[in-house]
Design an enzyme around this catalytic site. Structure first.
Site, PDB file in Angstrom:
ATOM      1  N   CYS A 111      -6.408  32.034   1.394  1.00 28.07           N
ATOM      2  CA  CYS A 111      -7.611  32.660   1.947  1.00 28.07           C
ATOM      3  C   CYS A 111      -8.564  31.596   2.516  1.00 28.07           C
ATOM      4  CB  CYS A 111      -8.266  33.552   0.892  1.00 28.07           C
ATOM      5  SG  CYS A 111      -9.411  34.747   1.608  1.00 28.07           S
ATOM      6  N   HIS A 213      -3.984  37.027  -0.774  1.00 21.65           N
ATOM      7  CA  HIS A 213      -4.100  36.495  -2.139  1.00 21.65           C
ATOM      8  C   HIS A 213      -2.847  36.792  -2.962  1.00 21.65           C
ATOM      9  CE1 HIS A 213      -8.301  35.093  -2.347  1.00 21.65           C
ATOM     10  NE2 HIS A 213      -8.539  36.015  -1.442  1.00 21.65           N
ATOM     11  N   GLU A 215      -1.839  35.397  -5.570  1.00 22.49           N
ATOM     12  CA  GLU A 215      -2.094  35.276  -7.019  1.00 22.49           C
ATOM     13  C   GLU A 215      -2.558  36.593  -7.628  1.00 22.49           C
ATOM     14  OE1 GLU A 215      -4.190  34.418  -4.744  1.00 22.49           O
ATOM     15  OE2 GLU A 215      -6.197  34.985  -5.430  1.00 22.49           O
TER      16      GLU A 215
END
Ligand code: MN
Length: 239
Positions: A111, A213, A215
């Site tokens: 990001c 993202h 994660e």
């Protein structure tokens, strides 16, 4: 030993004046662990020697999400929709990137991390997606972080395609800025259907950036962990 991954800390204004916090979200830490790395959060310091030593200590760098980059860093006045900026974080991350490149350590940018990488190597950003002409999809999804918001087309022949093993995927989307001009020596490795750049990379510099993202998604979509596996594997390579 497993490779050490330096996660460059985010900066946030804490309670009261002058009480900043340096931190990394737990999902970044657990994704690094899950991919076989040992996470180490790197806080902002100003001295070049200290930054060199921090980077020398780790085997790879993870640049995480967060607030907008100060547009003055790439020579523009702030658009009305730019959020709070933390110029010391911009300065620190740019120095870490320069040092990691000099020390040939791999970098994964997520990001904001991708955006900082692009700026570090001479690219520019749309400060707000309202600046992009034509149809724009929803890039700031109201849905939960692990939910896939839009599709992305992975560019054939890129590192990202090799890493993910697909040319189509669905990603979450939590950004209001995007890459305008791509840094020299970098290529676009993913785009949303509206043309918004969703990833860049430099194979020669061993740098990978994604606008989404992973994660937040890997627990529901295990393939999203592959970019962290890439970072840990590259970090573990003998130099
Ligand atoms: Mn997006």
């Amino acid at each position: 030993m497993a490779p050490l991954i330096g996660i460059v800390a985010s900066i946030e204004a804490g309670e009261g004046v002058g009480s900043e916090r340096y931190f990394a979200g737990g999902n970044y830490v657990s994704a690094v662990v899950e991919a076989g790395g040992i996470p180490l959060i790197l806080p902002f310091v100003r001295e070049k020697d200290a930054i060199q030593h921090q980077v020398r200590t780790v085997d790879g760098i993870l640049l995480i999400g967060g607030y907008d980059v100060d547009p003055l860093v790439f020579g523009e006045e702030p658009h009305a929709n730019v959020g709070p900026v933390f110029p010391e974080r911009d300065e620190y991350e740019l120095a870490v990137i320069e040092e990691a490149k000099a020390q040939q350590k791999p970098i994964l940018g997520i990001c904001r991390g991708l955006q900082v990488i692009n700026i570090a190597f001479g690219g520019t950003l749309y400060q707000d997606l309202s600046q992009v002409s034509g149809t724009v999809l929803q890039h700031r999804q109201p849905s939960r972080g692990h939910v896939a918001g839009h599709s992305a087309e992975v560019v054939a022949g890129t590192m990202l395609e090799k890493i993910l093993g697909v040319t189509q995927l669905r990603t979450n989307s939590h950004h209001h800025q995007a890459i305008k001009s791509v840094a020299q020596d970098f290529v676009i490795n993913a785009r949303a259907r509206d043309g918004v750049v969703e990833g860049i990379e430099s194979e020669s510099a061993n740098i990978l950036g994604v606008q989404w993202h992973p994660e937040m998604m890997y627990r529901h979509f295990p393939e999203m962990l592959k970019v962290f596996h890439w970072l840990v594997e590259e970090a573990g390579r003998e130099k």
